[in-house]
Design an enzyme around this catalytic site. Structure first.
Site, mmCIF file in Angstrom:
data_model
loop_
_atom_site.group_PDB
_atom_site.id
_atom_site.type_symbol
_atom_site.label_atom_id
_atom_site.label_comp_id
_atom_site.label_asym_id
_atom_site.label_seq_id
_atom_site.Cartn_x
_atom_site.Cartn_y
_atom_site.Cartn_z
ATOM 1 N N GLN A 56 0.825 -1.204 0.000
ATOM 2 C CA GLN A 56 0.000 0.000 0.000
ATOM 3 C C GLN A 56 0.857 1.251 0.000
ATOM 4 O O GLN A 56 1.711 1.416 0.873
ATOM 5 C CB GLN A 56 -0.876 -0.019 1.259
ATOM 6 C CG GLN A 56 -1.794 1.156 1.400
ATOM 7 C CD GLN A 56 -2.160 1.403 2.860
ATOM 8 O OE1 GLN A 56 -1.287 1.535 3.716
ATOM 9 N NE2 GLN A 56 -3.433 1.479 3.141
ATOM 10 N N GLY A 57 0.652 2.130 -0.983
ATOM 11 C CA GLY A 57 1.399 3.372 -1.042
ATOM 12 C C GLY A 57 0.523 4.560 -0.689
ATOM 13 O O GLY A 57 0.092 5.306 -1.573
ATOM 14 N N GLU A 82 -16.148 -4.303 5.867
ATOM 15 C CA GLU A 82 -15.725 -5.338 6.811
ATOM 16 C C GLU A 82 -14.887 -4.799 7.958
ATOM 17 O O GLU A 82 -13.675 -4.945 7.994
ATOM 18 C CB GLU A 82 -14.903 -6.398 6.045
ATOM 19 C CG GLU A 82 -14.287 -7.502 6.914
ATOM 20 C CD GLU A 82 -15.235 -8.658 7.147
ATOM 21 O OE1 GLU A 82 -16.291 -8.679 6.486
ATOM 22 O OE2 GLU A 82 -14.921 -9.497 7.984
ATOM 23 N N ASN A 115 -4.866 5.589 16.895
ATOM 24 C CA ASN A 115 -5.992 5.591 17.835
ATOM 25 C C ASN A 115 -6.480 7.015 18.127
ATOM 26 O O ASN A 115 -7.647 7.210 18.439
ATOM 27 C CB ASN A 115 -5.607 4.849 19.119
ATOM 28 C CG ASN A 115 -5.597 3.337 18.899
ATOM 29 O OD1 ASN A 115 -5.684 2.870 17.750
ATOM 30 N ND2 ASN A 115 -5.493 2.575 19.961
ATOM 31 N N GLU A 116 -5.574 7.981 18.001
ATOM 32 C CA GLU A 116 -6.006 9.377 18.167
ATOM 33 C C GLU A 116 -6.955 9.754 17.020
ATOM 34 O O GLU A 116 -7.996 10.386 17.237
ATOM 35 C CB GLU A 116 -4.792 10.316 18.194
ATOM 36 C CG GLU A 116 -3.992 10.257 19.491
ATOM 37 C CD GLU A 116 -3.196 8.959 19.656
ATOM 38 O OE1 GLU A 116 -2.870 8.316 18.643
ATOM 39 O OE2 GLU A 116 -2.923 8.577 20.819
#
Lengths: 375, 385
Positions: free
Chosen positions: B127-128, B245, B371-372
């Site tokens: 993934q880029g 998903e 998570n922020e």
């Protein structure tokens, strides 16, 4: 098998009615007037609550109840918790009546409970001892009658009771004595959240043969678990109400020229409050479905795990609700402070978190899982 | 607990998964996974080929594209079983990211060309998205694509590219229009890793692995037929992934797997009955139960037709917090037994990889939207702040 089904139509109807009733009758001022009365005054809306079906809802139909499943009673109890009612619905119905319904033959239970379900009487259960199966009260048979001894120091909802049912040790078994309140030394008082309770002293109380009803451990466990579920549901209602009230507040309250909810530190704190609510909701629903869907040992473990989650998340939510309301959160003038006290009372009523933690432990080593891990 | 949440009709399904794993998973791979050791390309691919032969390699794909046609409930069960039985967690860049994007936005030719090769493992995608200057603020990315005859010429740098060393394709977000609002001028392109002008530099992490890389693009040519969907719509496509998903992101299986390992570690260290350790294990077990029951509750709601939105971010937040807490408890149990370097050969079983996993799993709360960022998503999209 636990499926997290949606509540039934009947459950949602009860909930909607309850929300309207609370909105009409439980404003802060009206509630303050109720609190100004003595603890042993007959609570204001007991009869109406009976008429609305709240008292009958969780009991089996054969005992005069509406036969709602534990899962379907949750929405009503959440509303009653968040609504800060002062009538002892949970202790009298889910604590006392559910135990009687489980202990006695249906017809007998129906007869005995009729007056309470009609809103004419308040009856509570005095267990009292170190644990439910080691009651504080003992009965001895002397010259044609039973004499009780022992003291139940904390009978929640008992201040205005007409009947106190005592769980007593009778020889090597448990028994249930039906004792009119005027036959015992009953001292009513208020808990720190405004609800009422009583100290009941049974010393020297004399009972006839027909005041004693047999009871086995299973019935007592069922009643104890229903009462626990009621407290879990009320606490869930309060946690969610605190979350929603706080969310509304941070959207309205402006500082530095914008709503405080526009600041990231507040946003993240609110996100955590949302997470805490969702977790408790899932666990309480799990605990309710476990009532009829899980074997006894697993059920106990799930209930204990749920209580630990309630303690942890409930404390976090009540802390943040006050913090985000600032000074206003500490006053007696906002509903927040009253909700905080009720939630704290419920959490404290469970006793030590450590004990619940120990009770929850075996669920994590369920044999099936262990087997898979070591496969 | 798990048994309570599995319907009788799904028990047989779970047994089928268990039987399959028992007969097909290589013992050495199982050992590495169970210890939390790093995995090589072949470890993943051998397992992938077994799953592919069975038709199980892409649980969430529709049957028409080669998925097994499982329900969401079965996918969760399978996911948990695979983790618990120590199978290699297959990287999701093909199955969970570019595959679903191509199904929804790709041309029929792109689907026919790429989807089967994702399933078979012939193509390994990376993934880029992130760049040195664009992490959480991904939309500020600066890799630039300019029009040339028959396609685009791409220049820029991508970073944190997981397993790029194994990959032969990379899907990239690139800026195709610098004049418009930053989210609007982004396109998604499929780039052959063997393209002239594309080079890779491994990034060595503090845990000693090189699982992430920097990718340099210098005048890399991308033909028109390798642009996904419409030009300048790439941001929309990347965001659509968020709706795909997400119930599995709590990583219940992963957490239970590690909780079980900690039990073993506690026993091995002679602290199996230490009340402090038992207490922490129970607390984390309860935390897992809360995430699991929340997952099942959201699943039940989605089966009743409720459209799930950003609330699933809570599963990512709590799931990763739990997993990181577990790696910390592993350190607590191992104590000084954790000191030898993983490569030294002097590590004591079962503590060889405790430090490695603690360090490596710092990534869990950083990647996939930190998570922020997840808390900000919750605040904005669910709480309306």
């Amino acid at each position: 098998m636990i499926r997290f089904d949606a509540p039934s139509e009947e459950a949602l109807l009860l909930k909607d009615t309850a929300m309207r009733f609370i909105a009409d009758n439980y404003g802060l001022e009206k509630r303050a007037a109720m609190l100004a009365k003595p603890a042993d005054a007959v609570p204001a809306h007991w009869t109406e609550m009976a008429e609305l079906g709240w008292l009958a809802a969780p009991l089996p139909e054969a005992c005069g109840g509406l036969g709602l499943s534990p899962t379907d009673v949750l929405p009503l109890l959440e509303v009653l918790g968040a609504g800060l009612i002062l009538e002892p619905v949970s202790p009298a119905i889910l604590g006392c009546a559910a135990t009687i319904a489980a202990a006695l033959p249906a017809e007998t239970a129906a007869d005995l409970l009729e007056a309470m379900l009609a809103g004419e009487r308040i009856e509570v259960l005095a267990t009292g001892g170190a644990s439910a199966t080691a009651p504080a009260v003992t009965a001895t048979w002397t010259s044609g009658s039973w004499t009780l001894s022992g003291k139940a120091p904390m009978v929640v909802g008992g201040a205005a009771a007409d009947i106190v049912w005592a769980v007593a040790r009778v020889d090597d078994a448990l028994g249930l004595f039906r004792v009119p309140a005027d036959a015992v030394a009953l001292t009513g008082f208020r808990l720190f959240d405004g609800q009422t309770a009583a100290t009941v002293d049974f010393d020297g109380v004399s009972c006839t043969e027909d005041q004693l009803f047999p009871m086995d451990d299973t019935a007592l466990v069922r009643g104890t678990e229903m009462a626990l579920l009621a407290r879990l549901a009320e606490a869930l209602g309060l946690i969610e109400a605190l979350y929603r009230t706080t969310l509304d507040y941070v959207k309205l309250r402006e500082q530095f020229g914008r709503p405080i909810g526009a600041f990231q530190s507040v946003q993240h704190r609110m996100a955590d409050m949302f997470i805490h609510c969702e977790e408790v909701r899932s666990m309480v629903q799990l605990a309710a479905e476990a009532m009829d869907g899980a074997p006894a040992d697993l059920r106990r473990q799930v209930h204990a795990a749920t209580w630990v989650k309630l303690v942890d998340n409930g404390r976090a939510v009540l802390r943040d609700a006050v913090q985000l309301h600032g000074g206003m959160g500490m006053t007696d003038e906002l509903i927040v402070g009253h909700m905080v006290k009720r939630l704290l009372m419920l959490i404290q009523s469970g006793g030590s978190r450590e004990d619940w933690l120990s009770a929850a432990a075996p669920s994590l080593h369920n044999s099936r899982e262990a087997e898979a891990l070591h496969a | 607990m798990t048994d309570l949440l599995v319907a009788p009709e799904d028990m047989a399904f779970r047994e089928e998964i268990r039987d399959f794993v028992a007969t097909h998973l290589e013992p050495e791979t199982r050992r590495k996974v169970s210890l939390g050791m790093p995995l090589q390309r072949e470890d993943f691919l051998t397992w992938q080929r077994s799953l592919h032969a069975k038709g199980w390699v892409a649980p969430a794909w529709p049957a028409e594209h080669g998925g097994p046609g499982w329900t969401a409930r079965q996918r969760l069960i399978a996911d948990e079983e695979f983790f618990r039985l120590h199978t290699p967690p297959l990287p999701g860049f093909g199955f969970k990211m570019i595959g679903p994007i191509l199904m929804r936005f790709g041309t029929p030719a792109q689907q026919a060309r790429f989807l089967p090769r994702i399933l078979s493992g012939e193509d390994w995608w990376c993934q880029g998205f992130s760049e040195p200057g664009a992490g959480s603020d991904l939309a500020s990315l600066r890799t630039r694509a300019v029009r040339v005859d028959g396609g685009w010429k791409v220049n820029g740098t991508k970073t944190w590219t997981t397993y790029a060393q194994y990959a032969n394709w990379i899907f990239c977000l690139v800026r195709t229009d610098p004049e418009v609002k930053k989210q609007r001028g982004i396109s998604m392109m499929l780039i052959d890793m063997a393209s002239p002008g594309l080079t890779r530099r491994p990034i060595r992490l503090m845990d000693g692995t090189e699982e992430v890389n920097e990718i340099f693009l210098e005048d890399v040519f991308v033909p028109d037929d390798l642009v996904v969907g419409e030009v300048n719509q790439g941001w929309t496509y990347a965001k659509a992934l968020l709706e795909h998903e997400r119930l599995g992101i709590g990583g219940i299986g992963r957490s239970k797997h590690l909780l079980g390992r900690l039990e073993e570690m506690a026993t091995a260290s002679g602290r199996g009955d230490d009340p402090t350790i038992r207490k922490r294990l129970t607390e984390i077990g309860i935390d897992i139960m809360a995430v699991e029951s929340t997952t099942m509750r959201l699943l039940a709601a989605s089966e009743r037709g409720t459209q799930l939105g950003a609330e699933t971010s809570l599963l990512k937040i709590r799931g990763t917090e739990i997993q990181q807490a577990l790696t910390e408890l592993a350190l607590e149990i191992a104590g000084a037994d954790a000191l030898p370097d993983r490569e030294s050969g002097q590590g004591q079983a079962p503590f060889e990889a405790v430090v490695f996993q603690f360090l490596n799993w710092r990534k869990l709360s950083i990647y996939g939207g930190s998570n922020e960022i997840q808390r900000s998503i919750l605040a904005r999209q669910v709480l309306g702040l």
